[in-house]
Design a protein around this motif. Structure first.
Motif, mmCIF file in Angstrom:
data_model
loop_
_atom_site.group_PDB
_atom_site.id
_atom_site.type_symbol
_atom_site.label_atom_id
_atom_site.label_comp_id
_atom_site.label_asym_id
_atom_site.label_seq_id
_atom_site.Cartn_x
_atom_site.Cartn_y
_atom_site.Cartn_z
ATOM 1 N N ARG A 138 4.239 -1.074 3.420
ATOM 2 C CA ARG A 138 2.849 -1.524 3.254
ATOM 3 C C ARG A 138 2.232 -1.985 4.568
ATOM 4 N N PRO A 165 -2.791 -4.129 0.671
ATOM 5 C CA PRO A 165 -3.876 -3.168 0.910
ATOM 6 C C PRO A 165 -5.260 -3.809 0.870
ATOM 7 N N GLN A 166 -5.391 -4.948 0.199
ATOM 8 C CA GLN A 166 -6.691 -5.612 0.093
ATOM 9 C C GLN A 166 -7.044 -6.401 1.343
ATOM 10 N N MET A 192 -6.717 -10.027 12.018
ATOM 11 C CA MET A 192 -7.187 -8.646 11.917
ATOM 12 C C MET A 192 -7.228 -7.984 13.294
ATOM 13 N N PRO A 234 -6.823 -4.324 7.553
ATOM 14 C CA PRO A 234 -7.997 -3.540 7.960
ATOM 15 C C PRO A 234 -8.007 -2.171 7.306
ATOM 16 N N LYS A 235 -9.190 -1.721 6.968
ATOM 17 C CA LYS A 235 -9.337 -0.420 6.295
ATOM 18 C C LYS A 235 -9.168 0.723 7.294
ATOM 19 N N ARG A 293 -4.094 2.252 14.830
ATOM 20 C CA ARG A 293 -3.666 3.529 14.238
ATOM 21 C C ARG A 293 -4.224 4.659 15.100
#
Length: 515
Positions: A265, A510-511, A225, A514-515, A231
């Motif tokens: 993805r 997506p699960q 992670m 990192p969000k 981003r």
């Protein structure tokens, strides 16, 4: 990052800690024994009957010390000595003197009776020869017992560097290994004998580990992670790169879809699929986010004008891209060779070669250096990532398949012996990633991945990270780790090892990211 040492590295860390830094070996031995005893107490019933089967080296000393600690905590203990005590190490002799003064039960050879717990402390990481005689008898006896089995540092009979079985090996329920994990219980088949592996800190100084700097390592989920490319708050689709996926053929459409979808993805800004015209509808329907460019698969590509036209069109697509994937489902007949030749002219943008791309590459001798024995070294540029499974590796290097299976790290490094920095992702149940320097050994994933299309997803994942500016080896390492995590979490949360298909990995990304 967690280091994984081979036998030489582990012994050198031990030696430096004792001889250069000055930590007494008996202190390290006591800490090792405490770790073993703690594992036994956490998993066995109090007061269990313990047989500590001990050789005459320091591994045996660890076992004797652990047996003593268990005896002090109320366990019924028998210490079984295997080998000639006259040849015992100095530390082993000291441990035996202690338990004799305390009155513990010691027998020479294997005991009779039934035991609840077995400590395997016959051989440690230094074993390099096949086990025979009374030692083989002792290992076989351990395996025959209906008891919980605990291996001290490494199961006796497992080569600590390669994972090979030296004639016979003890099968443990738990292995308590010291300081660092060992290659032999990470790689197959050794990992099949290790059971649950617990890496215990017994006091090796960080200075010793850092100076040795073990060549191999693995990543945890947290490591993965933290390695994800950031981003940017103020960004657009151009901020995260453009992936060109050269994949698919008139007969195969799924490979290009899976690869392109995985690249998207993973966070790439744009994905374009360059494929046979027959795949256009499938990609536009299944993956409307992707751009599509096609070529006519029905043309005769032995004709110079058709070859020239295809090369010119691909050159324009390569100019558009940040990184390039070639291989999934393209077949091995023309125009596959034309496409690969054109791609390999590119020396600045990252290139991932997979599947049929590798099979086509294996026939292009100019990208290899041949040895006198007929095997070959890879000789591509540093911007290339190769992702072969073991059979594809035999075609590329002409190494024998059984040798690759048993010596996967050595063979990966041998393939890159004269390399220019290209990255090799050698896929197996323990995938190895290297550029000829450090070696990543993957410990995530499971056998649910043994189904068609999962390799295409991995290739797309690598490309998605490359598009965002990651260097080739780091992108490959991170993608391999995340690919395994996705499979692990699918099996844990959504389905079983039988039901997973490649597109399920796309749904899992997506699960896990990192969000």
């Amino acid at each position: 990052m967690q280091y994984i040492t081979d036998a030489r590295e582990a012994k050198e860390i031990d030696r430096m800690s004792i001889e250069e830094i000055g930590i007494p070996s008996m202190v390290l031995m006591e800490k090792a024994a405490l770790a073993v005893a703690a594992c036994v107490k956490a998993n066995a019933e109090p007061g269990s009957h313990v047989a500590a089967v001990c050789g005459m080296g320091n591994n045996g000393g660890d076992g004797v010390a652990a047996a003593r600690l268990l005896w002090e905590d109320g366990f019924s203990v028998t210490i079984c000595l295997i080998g000639n005590e006259e040849h015992a190490s100095e530390e082993m002799k000291k441990q035996l003197a202690i338990v004799r003064k305390l009155g513990l039960h010691i027998c020479t050879g294997l005991p009779s009776g039934e035991y609840d717990v077995i400590l395997d402390a016959i051989f440690g990481i230094g074993l390099s020869r096949e086990i025979a005689g009374e030692f083989a008898d002792a290992v076989n006896w351990i395996n025959e017992q209906d008891a919980l089995r605990f291996a001290v540092d490494i199961p006796s009979g497992v080569n600590a560097t390669t994972g090979e079985i030296l004639a016979v090996a003890a099968a443990a329920d738990f292995t308590i290994t010291f300081g660092t994990n060992k290659r032999g219980i990470v790689l197959f088949p050794g990992c099949n004998y290790a059971g649950t592996v617990i890496v215990s800190d017994i006091g090796f100084p960080k200075k010793a580990v850092e100076e040795i700097r073990p060549r191999a390592y693995t990543l945890t989920r947290q490591d993965a992670m933290e390695l994800m490319p950031p981003r940017i708050l103020r960004s657009n689709k151009g901020s995260y790169g453009k992936v060109l996926v050269i994949a698919g053929s008139a007969e195969i459409s799924g490979a290009c879809y899976l690869c392109a979808a995985a690249a998207g993805r993973m966070g790439s800004g744009l994905v374009k699929v360059f494929t046979a015209a027959e795949n256009s509808t499938v990609i536009r329907t299944r993956l409307p986010e992707a751009l599509v460019a096609t070529y006519d698969s029905t043309l005769d590509y032995s004709q110079p004008e058709n070859r020239l036209e295809l090369s010119g069109r691909l050159q324009e697509e390569i100019k558009w891209a940040s990184c390039i994937v070639i291989g999934p489902g393209i077949g091995t007949k023309e125009p596959a060779g034309i496409l690969l030749t054109e791609v390999l002219k590119e020396k600045n943008k990252a290139i991932v070669i997979d599947a049929d791309g590798l099979n086509v590459l294996s026939g292009k001798d100019e990208y290899f250096v041949e040895r006198e024995d007929g095997t070959r070294k890879l000789a591509l540029s540093a911007n290339v990532v190769l992702t072969p499974h073991l059979q594809e590796m035999t075609r590329l290097t002409r190494f024998e398949l059984p040798l690759i299976r048993t010596r996967i790290v050595d063979q990966a490094l041998l393939a890159l012996e004269c390399a220019n920095g290209q990255t090799l992702v050698l896929k197996d149940a323990r995938t190895v990633v290297t550029d000829g320097g450090e070696v990543y050994i993957n410990t995530t994933g499971n056998n649910a991945l043994s189904t068609g299309g999962t390799g295409d997803v991995l290739t797309g994942m690598i490309a998605g990270l490359l598009a965002q500016g990651m260097r080739p080896k780091r992108a490959a390492v991170l993608a391999v780790c995340l690919h395994g995590i996705a499979a692990d979490e699918y099996v844990r949360d959504r389905g079983g090892r039988y039901s997973m298909i490649a597109s399920d990995l796309l749904d899992m990304l997506p699960q896990i990211l990192p969000k």
